[in-house]
Structure formats: C-alpha cells, structure tokens
Design a protein around this motif. Structure first.
Motif, PDB file in Angstrom:
ATOM      1  N   GLY A  49      17.567 -20.802  48.205  1.00  0.00           N
ATOM      2  CA  GLY A  49      18.301 -20.347  47.023  1.00  0.00           C
ATOM      3  C   GLY A  49      19.642 -21.041  46.885  1.00  0.00           C
ATOM      4  O   GLY A  49      20.029 -21.463  45.786  1.00  0.00           O
ATOM      5  N   LEU A  50      20.347 -21.186  48.000  1.00  0.00           N
ATOM      6  CA  LEU A  50      21.645 -21.858  47.978  1.00  0.00           C
ATOM      7  C   LEU A  50      21.490 -23.335  47.632  1.00  0.00           C
ATOM      8  O   LEU A  50      22.313 -23.897  46.899  1.00  0.00           O
ATOM      9  N   GLN A  51      20.441 -23.975  48.141  1.00  0.00           N
ATOM     10  CA  GLN A  51      20.214 -25.384  47.812  1.00  0.00           C
ATOM     11  C   GLN A  51      19.915 -25.547  46.319  1.00  0.00           C
ATOM     12  O   GLN A  51      20.352 -26.508  45.694  1.00  0.00           O
ATOM     13  N   GLY A  52      19.167 -24.592  45.754  1.00  0.00           N
ATOM     14  CA  GLY A  52      18.918 -24.613  44.315  1.00  0.00           C
ATOM     15  C   GLY A  52      20.209 -24.447  43.525  1.00  0.00           C
ATOM     16  O   GLY A  52      20.416 -25.123  42.506  1.00  0.00           O
ATOM     17  N   ASP A  53      21.068 -23.552  44.007  1.00  0.00           N
ATOM     18  CA  ASP A  53      22.365 -23.356  43.356  1.00  0.00           C
ATOM     19  C   ASP A  53      23.194 -24.631  43.398  1.00  0.00           C
ATOM     20  O   ASP A  53      23.854 -24.988  42.412  1.00  0.00           O
ATOM     21  N   ILE A  54      23.155 -25.325  44.527  1.00  0.00           N
ATOM     22  CA  ILE A  54      23.923 -26.569  44.657  1.00  0.00           C
ATOM     23  C   ILE A  54      23.389 -27.621  43.692  1.00  0.00           C
ATOM     24  O   ILE A  54      24.168 -28.345  43.060  1.00  0.00           O
ATOM     25  N   LYS A  55      22.074 -27.716  43.543  1.00  0.00           N
ATOM     26  CA  LYS A  55      21.507 -28.685  42.585  1.00  0.00           C
ATOM     27  C   LYS A  55      21.977 -28.372  41.170  1.00  0.00           C
ATOM     28  O   LYS A  55      22.329 -29.280  40.408  1.00  0.00           O
ATOM     29  N   ASP A  56      21.988 -27.086  40.811  1.00  0.00           N
ATOM     30  CA  ASP A  56      22.468 -26.690  39.486  1.00  0.00           C
ATOM     31  C   ASP A  56      23.946 -27.042  39.314  1.00  0.00           C
ATOM     32  O   ASP A  56      24.366 -27.527  38.262  1.00  0.00           O
ATOM     33  N   LEU A  57      24.736 -26.802  40.360  1.00  0.00           N
ATOM     34  CA  LEU A  57      26.161 -27.126  40.303  1.00  0.00           C
ATOM     35  C   LEU A  57      26.389 -28.633  40.209  1.00  0.00           C
ATOM     36  O   LEU A  57      27.323 -29.081  39.540  1.00  0.00           O
ATOM     37  N   GLU A  58      25.534 -29.415  40.867  1.00  0.00           N
ATOM     38  CA  GLU A  58      25.653 -30.872  40.774  1.00  0.00           C
ATOM     39  C   GLU A  58      25.383 -31.346  39.348  1.00  0.00           C
ATOM     40  O   GLU A  58      26.057 -32.249  38.851  1.00  0.00           O
ATOM     41  N   LYS A  59      24.409 -30.732  38.676  1.00  0.00           N
ATOM     42  CA  LYS A  59      24.136 -31.073  37.278  1.00  0.00           C
ATOM     43  C   LYS A  59      25.329 -30.727  36.406  1.00  0.00           C
ATOM     44  O   LYS A  59      25.737 -31.511  35.540  1.00  0.00           O
ATOM     45  N   LYS A  60      25.899 -29.557  36.635  1.00  0.00           N
ATOM     46  CA  LYS A  60      27.070 -29.123  35.869  1.00  0.00           C
ATOM     47  C   LYS A  60      28.249 -30.055  36.140  1.00  0.00           C
ATOM     48  O   LYS A  60      28.983 -30.422  35.223  1.00  0.00           O
ATOM     49  N   PHE A  61      28.406 -30.470  37.402  1.00  0.00           N
ATOM     50  CA  PHE A  61      29.485 -31.377  37.784  1.00  0.00           C
ATOM     51  C   PHE A  61      29.339 -32.707  37.053  1.00  0.00           C
ATOM     52  O   PHE A  61      30.314 -33.243  36.519  1.00  0.00           O
ATOM     53  N   THR A  62      28.120 -33.232  37.010  1.00  0.00           N
ATOM     54  CA  THR A  62      27.863 -34.501  36.321  1.00  0.00           C
ATOM     55  C   THR A  62      28.186 -34.376  34.838  1.00  0.00           C
ATOM     56  O   THR A  62      28.811 -35.262  34.252  1.00  0.00           O
ATOM     57  N   TYR A  63      27.763 -33.271  34.230  1.00  0.00           N
ATOM     58  CA  TYR A  63      28.043 -33.035  32.812  1.00  0.00           C
ATOM     59  C   TYR A  63      29.550 -32.986  32.558  1.00  0.00           C
ATOM     60  O   TYR A  63      30.051 -33.606  31.615  1.00  0.00           O
ATOM     61  N   LEU A  64      30.271 -32.263  33.395  1.00  0.00           N
ATOM     62  CA  LEU A  64      31.719 -32.137  33.222  1.00  0.00           C
ATOM     63  C   LEU A  64      32.424 -33.468  33.436  1.00  0.00           C
ATOM     64  O   LEU A  64      33.389 -33.784  32.735  1.00  0.00           O
ATOM     65  N   GLU A  65      31.958 -34.242  34.402  1.00  0.00           N
ATOM     66  CA  GLU A  65      32.541 -35.577  34.630  1.00  0.00           C
ATOM     67  C   GLU A  65      32.358 -36.457  33.399  1.00  0.00           C
ATOM     68  O   GLU A  65      33.279 -37.158  32.987  1.00  0.00           O
ATOM     69  N   THR A  66      31.158 -36.414  32.830  1.00  0.00           N
ATOM     70  CA  THR A  66      30.872 -37.203  31.644  1.00  0.00           C
ATOM     71  C   THR A  66      31.742 -36.750  30.480  1.00  0.00           C
ATOM     72  O   THR A  66      32.302 -37.581  29.753  1.00  0.00           O
ATOM     73  N   THR A  67      31.878 -35.446  30.299  1.00  0.00           N
ATOM     74  CA  THR A  67      32.715 -34.909  29.226  1.00  0.00           C
ATOM     75  C   THR A  67      34.162 -35.350  29.395  1.00  0.00           C
ATOM     76  O   THR A  67      34.805 -35.775  28.429  1.00  0.00           O
ATOM     77  N   LEU A  68      34.665 -35.277  30.613  1.00  0.00           N
ATOM     78  CA  LEU A  68      36.039 -35.693  30.889  1.00  0.00           C
ATOM     79  C   LEU A  68      36.221 -37.183  30.608  1.00  0.00           C
ATOM     80  O   LEU A  68      37.189 -37.594  29.959  1.00  0.00           O
ATOM     81  N   GLN A  69      35.281 -37.982  31.054  1.00  0.00           N
ATOM     82  CA  GLN A  69      35.359 -39.427  30.843  1.00  0.00           C
ATOM     83  C   GLN A  69      35.331 -39.760  29.353  1.00  0.00           C
ATOM     84  O   GLN A  69      36.130 -40.575  28.874  1.00  0.00           O
ATOM     85  N   LYS A  70      34.438 -39.131  28.606  1.00  0.00           N
ATOM     86  CA  LYS A  70      34.349 -39.385  27.160  1.00  0.00           C
ATOM     87  C   LYS A  70      35.627 -38.938  26.461  1.00  0.00           C
ATOM     88  O   LYS A  70      36.107 -39.625  25.554  1.00  0.00           O
ATOM     89  N   SER A  71      36.191 -37.815  26.876  1.00  0.00           N
ATOM     90  CA  SER A  71      37.437 -37.337  26.271  1.00  0.00           C
ATOM     91  C   SER A  71      38.562 -38.341  26.504  1.00  0.00           C
ATOM     92  O   SER A  71      39.339 -38.644  25.593  1.00  0.00           O
ATOM     93  N   GLN A  72      38.641 -38.870  27.721  1.00  0.00           N
ATOM     94  CA  GLN A  72      39.673 -39.854  28.024  1.00  0.00           C
ATOM     95  C   GLN A  72      39.466 -41.141  27.223  1.00  0.00           C
ATOM     96  O   GLN A  72      40.431 -41.748  26.746  1.00  0.00           O
ATOM     97  N   GLU A  73      38.210 -41.534  27.042  1.00  0.00           N
ATOM     98  CA  GLU A  73      37.923 -42.719  26.230  1.00  0.00           C
ATOM     99  C   GLU A  73      38.351 -42.497  24.785  1.00  0.00           C
ATOM    100  O   GLU A  73      38.925 -43.388  24.154  1.00  0.00           O
ATOM    101  N   HIS A  74      38.090 -41.298  24.258  1.00  0.00           N
ATOM    102  CA  HIS A  74      38.478 -40.996  22.881  1.00  0.00           C
ATOM    103  C   HIS A  74      39.993 -40.988  22.722  1.00  0.00           C
ATOM    104  O   HIS A  74      40.519 -41.491  21.725  1.00  0.00           O
ATOM    105  N   ILE A  75      40.678 -40.439  23.706  1.00  0.00           N
ATOM    106  CA  ILE A  75      42.149 -40.434  23.659  1.00  0.00           C
ATOM    107  C   ILE A  75      42.668 -41.865  23.661  1.00  0.00           C
ATOM    108  O   ILE A  75      43.554 -42.216  22.872  1.00  0.00           O
TER     109      ILE A  75
END
Length: 121
Positions: free
Chosen positions: A85-111
C-alpha cells in the motif's frame, strides 16, 4: 500585437501564484514521499526481525493501550500488505510530483516569455 499593461500584470500575477502554489505543493509531496519511505523501511526492518525469531515464538501487536497476541504469519501478511500500500502511495506521489514539476517549469517559461518577449521569437 500588444497586450494592455493591466491585462499583462494580471496575467503575471496569475502565473506567479500558480508557480508559488506548485513550489509549495512540491515541498509537501517531497515530505510525504520521505515519510512513506521511512514507513516502508520500518516495516522492512520489523519483518527482518520477525524472520530471525524461532517459529513458535509468541508475537504481540500493540492495539491502543494494550497488546494482542497474533500469529506470526498473520503479522507478516499485514506487514506485506502495508508495504504494498505504501509503495502504491509513493507511485501516486511520484506522478503528482512530476505533474507539479512540469507545472512549475511551464509557469517559469511563461514568466520569462512575458518579461523578455524578444527571446521567445
């Protein structure tokens, strides 16, 4: 094509707030992942200790303020299921982390694109 100063400022504020939110969420997700990894490590160490015990050893598990005797195979199964269960949670968090990194990078590019329009061309 020129964008009015008010609209440009409003757009910048929106992009900056999105970038700040993403940065905060990234820190939260990092902390959650670290906590889950610590929990997995603790479960692995517990499982390893249980394997060293003789087969007939009584095992007690804490439930609230008391301890309940459990069969060792049941405890091992519970530990394994918690770890999965914890490993599944970590995989979900890794997906969320990747999404947030991409969002941050795109925001910085737009700025950068808004602040330096010549570099975007």
């Amino acid at each position: 094509m020129s964008i009015p100063a008010e609209a440009l400022q409003k757009l910048m504020q929106e992009i900056e707030s999105r970038a700040n939110f993403s940065q905060q969420q990234l820190q939260i997700v990092k902390a959650q992942m670290a906590g889950k990894q610590r929990d997995i490590r603790l479960l692995q160490l517990t499982s390893k200790e249980l394997e060293t015990l003789p087969k007939g050893t009584s095992v007690y598990e804490g439930v609230g303020k008391m301890f309940v005797m459990e069969a060792m195979p049941d405890v091992q199964k519970r530990i394994e299921s918690e770890e999965k269960g914890l490993q599944g949670d970590i995989k979900d968090l890794e997906k969320k982390f990747t999404y947030l990194e991409t969002t941050l990078q795109k925001s910085q590019e737009h700025i950068n694109r808004i602040l330096n329009p010549q570099a975007a061309s």
